[in-house]
Structure formats: structure tokens, C-alpha cells
Write a protein that holds these residues in place. Structure first.
Motif, short mmCIF file in Angstrom:
data_model
loop_
_atom_site.label_atom_id
_atom_site.label_comp_id
_atom_site.label_asym_id
_atom_site.label_seq_id
_atom_site.Cartn_x
_atom_site.Cartn_y
_atom_site.Cartn_z
N ASN A 73 0.84 -1.21 0.00
CA ASN A 73 0.00 0.00 0.00
C ASN A 73 0.87 1.25 0.00
N PHE A 74 1.94 1.24 0.80
CA PHE A 74 2.86 2.39 0.81
C PHE A 74 3.41 2.63 -0.60
N ALA A 75 3.78 1.54 -1.28
CA ALA A 75 4.35 1.67 -2.63
C ALA A 75 3.33 2.28 -3.59
N THR A 76 2.08 1.84 -3.47
CA THR A 76 1.02 2.39 -4.32
C THR A 76 0.80 3.87 -4.02
N ASN A 77 0.80 4.22 -2.74
CA ASN A 77 0.60 5.62 -2.36
C ASN A 77 1.71 6.52 -2.89
N ALA A 78 2.95 6.01 -2.89
CA ALA A 78 4.07 6.81 -3.41
C ALA A 78 3.85 7.13 -4.88
N ILE A 79 3.36 6.16 -5.63
CA ILE A 79 3.08 6.38 -7.05
C ILE A 79 1.93 7.37 -7.21
N ASP A 80 0.91 7.25 -6.33
CA ASP A 80 -0.24 8.17 -6.41
C ASP A 80 0.19 9.61 -6.14
N ILE A 125 13.64 -1.87 6.31
CA ILE A 125 12.50 -1.13 6.87
C ILE A 125 12.97 0.14 7.59
N ALA A 126 14.08 0.03 8.31
CA ALA A 126 14.64 1.21 8.99
C ALA A 126 15.15 2.23 7.98
N ALA A 127 15.75 1.76 6.90
CA ALA A 127 16.28 2.67 5.88
C ALA A 127 15.16 3.41 5.15
N LEU A 128 13.99 2.78 5.04
CA LEU A 128 12.87 3.38 4.31
C LEU A 128 12.08 4.37 5.16
N LEU A 129 12.24 4.32 6.47
CA LEU A 129 11.40 5.14 7.35
C LEU A 129 11.65 6.65 7.27
N PRO A 130 12.89 7.13 7.14
CA PRO A 130 13.10 8.59 7.15
C PRO A 130 12.31 9.35 6.10
N CYS A 131 12.12 8.78 4.93
CA CYS A 131 11.36 9.49 3.90
C CYS A 131 9.93 9.76 4.37
N ALA A 160 1.57 17.62 5.42
CA ALA A 160 1.07 17.95 6.76
C ALA A 160 -0.32 17.38 6.98
N GLY A 161 -0.83 16.64 6.01
CA GLY A 161 -2.21 16.18 6.06
C GLY A 161 -2.40 14.87 6.80
N GLU A 162 -3.65 14.57 7.11
CA GLU A 162 -4.01 13.38 7.88
C GLU A 162 -3.70 12.09 7.13
N LYS A 163 -3.96 12.08 5.81
CA LYS A 163 -3.72 10.87 5.03
C LYS A 163 -2.26 10.46 5.10
N PHE A 164 -1.35 11.43 4.94
CA PHE A 164 0.07 11.10 4.99
C PHE A 164 0.47 10.75 6.42
N VAL A 168 2.52 7.45 7.94
CA VAL A 168 3.73 7.58 8.76
C VAL A 168 3.58 6.80 10.06
N GLU A 169 2.42 6.93 10.71
CA GLU A 169 2.21 6.22 11.97
C GLU A 169 2.27 4.71 11.76
N LYS A 170 1.73 4.23 10.65
CA LYS A 170 1.79 2.79 10.36
C LYS A 170 3.24 2.34 10.14
N ALA A 171 4.02 3.15 9.42
CA ALA A 171 5.42 2.79 9.16
C ALA A 171 6.22 2.78 10.47
N ILE A 172 5.95 3.74 11.35
CA ILE A 172 6.64 3.77 12.65
C ILE A 172 6.26 2.55 13.48
N ALA A 173 4.98 2.21 13.50
CA ALA A 173 4.52 1.05 14.29
C ALA A 173 5.16 -0.24 13.78
N ILE A 174 5.23 -0.40 12.47
CA ILE A 174 5.87 -1.60 11.90
C ILE A 174 7.33 -1.66 12.32
N THR A 175 8.04 -0.53 12.24
CA THR A 175 9.46 -0.51 12.61
C THR A 175 9.64 -0.93 14.07
N ASN A 176 8.77 -0.45 14.95
CA ASN A 176 8.87 -0.84 16.36
C ASN A 176 8.62 -2.33 16.55
N ARG A 177 7.59 -2.87 15.86
CA ARG A 177 7.29 -4.30 16.00
C ARG A 177 8.45 -5.16 15.49
#
Length: 224
Positions: A73-80, A125-131, A160-164, A168-177
Motif C-alpha cells: 500500500n505504501f508503494a502504491t501511495n508513493a506512485i499516487d 524497513i529502517a532505511a525506508l522510514l526517514p522518507c 502535513a495532512g491526515e492521510k500522509f 507515517v504512523e503505520k510505518a513507525i509502528a511496523i518498525t517498532n514491531r
């Protein structure tokens, strides 16, 4: 303290330097030249193409179906984002001819693709998070301080929007898990990868402002 709290502590000086970049300051007050912003957009288009591939690789290599779904889904969103946000700006601005990757864009995307392909997936996953994370923080900072009638308001609103923010919150949660299940040696490698990508984020914006070019450009360069 969550693992990602430690990650952000490690890059706070880098993030502070990003906020001090002329590109960010002029984007905030709306004085960034169209020429520089267009150069940045073209580099970002090239970047997002490879970033989406790296995200897909991280998804394919994930241990769980849910994590794989999130990264795809992240990959699709980047293309969108490239198609919608960039497309709108390209219609407004004089986009001119396509570019090849700048040296900094080339280095960053090749680092991400190499890490996603050849390193442990936790490191990728850690390398992809900063973006994700740095763009949200920069977007929120600019949103708070932006000049009225800023010509780049659509860009600001996107990051700065809610969708983005949700992504971000999902990517952070995955990195922690993922980090919870890794030994200390691997967690240190994840920190190093996060810091290196954050350095690349700084370099990407700085190189866009400088409209960075390759030295000794051959006449018949193959686009990278």
C-alpha cells in the motif's frame, strides 16, 4: 522508550540542519524559485519511482501478510503522490524536458534499492522510514510557519495532512514491531540505516536547491 524514539534522537541534529536549509526556508515563505522547485519535483519523481520499488521489495520480503500488505500500500501511495501532486504542479509550471537523476538522487535511490535487496529486511524497513517521518515533520513545520498564499501550499498540505500522517504512523509502528524481535546487533544496524537515509534526506534537499549536476556530462548520457 520505543525503538523509534531512539531513532529520532539519533537524527535530531540532522533534522535541525534540514530545517535550516535555504530550500526549506524559501519553501516556507513562498519565495523558492519555480526553477528550483521544478528541478526538485523532477528529482522527486525519479526518487519516488525507485522508492516505491524498494517499498515493494520490503513488502515481498515481509514475514507476515499484514506487513506485506502495508508496504505494498505504501508503494502504491508513493506512485499516487507522484501522479496527483506532481502532475498538478507540472501543469502549472514550465516543466521543460525530463532530467536524469542528480548525483545525490542517484546515491539515495541506489542505497535504498541495494538495502532492500541485499540486507536483512529489518534494516531495509529502517532505511525506508526517514522518507516518511522526516517529510511529515518538515511538512508540519512548514504548515505552521508558511506564508499566506504560498504558491507551494498543495505540497505543504499533502505532507502535513491526515492521510500522509496515517501512513507515517503505520510505518513507525511496523518498525517498532520488527525491532522488538531483533537482537541488539541487528537493532544497531537498523539505527545506522535510519541515520544514513536521514543524511541522504538532507543531501537530497540541499542538492535540489543547488540544482546539482554531474561533472563531465557525456553528450549521449543514458538516463539513470
Amino acid at each position: 522508550m520505543e525503538f523509534t524514539d531512539k531513532l529520532w534522537q539519533e537524527i535530531e541534529p540532522i533534522y535541525d540542519h534540514i530545517l535550516e536549509l535555504p530550500f526549506i526556508k524559501e519553501l516556507t515563505d513562498g519565495t523558492l524559485s519555480e526553477e528550483v522547485f521544478t528541478f526538485y519535483l523532477k528529482q522527486d519523481t525519479l526518487y519516488l519511482s525507485d522508492y516505491s520499488r524498494a517499498l515493494s521489495l520490503a513488502g515481498i520480503r515481509s514475514d507476515s501478510n499484514e506487513q506485506a500488505r502495508q508496504f505494498l500500500n505504501f508503494a502504491t501511495n508513493a506512485i499516487d503522490v507522484e501522479r496527483e501532486l506532481h502532475g498538478e504542479f507540472y501543469e502549472k509550471l514550465d516543466a521543460g524536458s525530463p532530467l536524469q537523476k542528480s548525483p545525490s538522487c542517484f546515491a539515495y535511490t541506489n542505497y535504498l534499492l541495494a538495502t532492500a535487496t541485499m540486507r536483512d529486511n529489518a534494516i531495509a524497513i529502517a532505511a525506508l522510514l526517514p522518507c516518511f517521518w522526516i517529510y511529515r515533520e518538515v511538512g508540519l513545520h512548514i504548515y505552521e510557519h508558511a506564508a499566506l498564499e504560498n504558491p507551494y501550499q498543495d505540497w505543504i498540505n499533502t505532507y502535513a495532512g491526515e492521510k500522509f500522517n496515517d501512513s507515517v504512523e503505520k510505518a513507525i509502528a511496523i518498525t517498532n514491531r520488527v525491532a522488538e524481535e531483533e537482537p541488539n546487533r541487528r537493532r544497531k544496524q537498523m539505527i545506522h540505516a535510519f541515520v544514513r537515509s536521514s543524511q541522504m534526506e538532507w543531501k537530497f534537499w540541499d542538492s535540489a536547491y543547488e540544482m546539482e549536476q554531474w561533472p563531465r556530462q557525456p553528450k549521449n548520457a543514458v538516463p539513470a
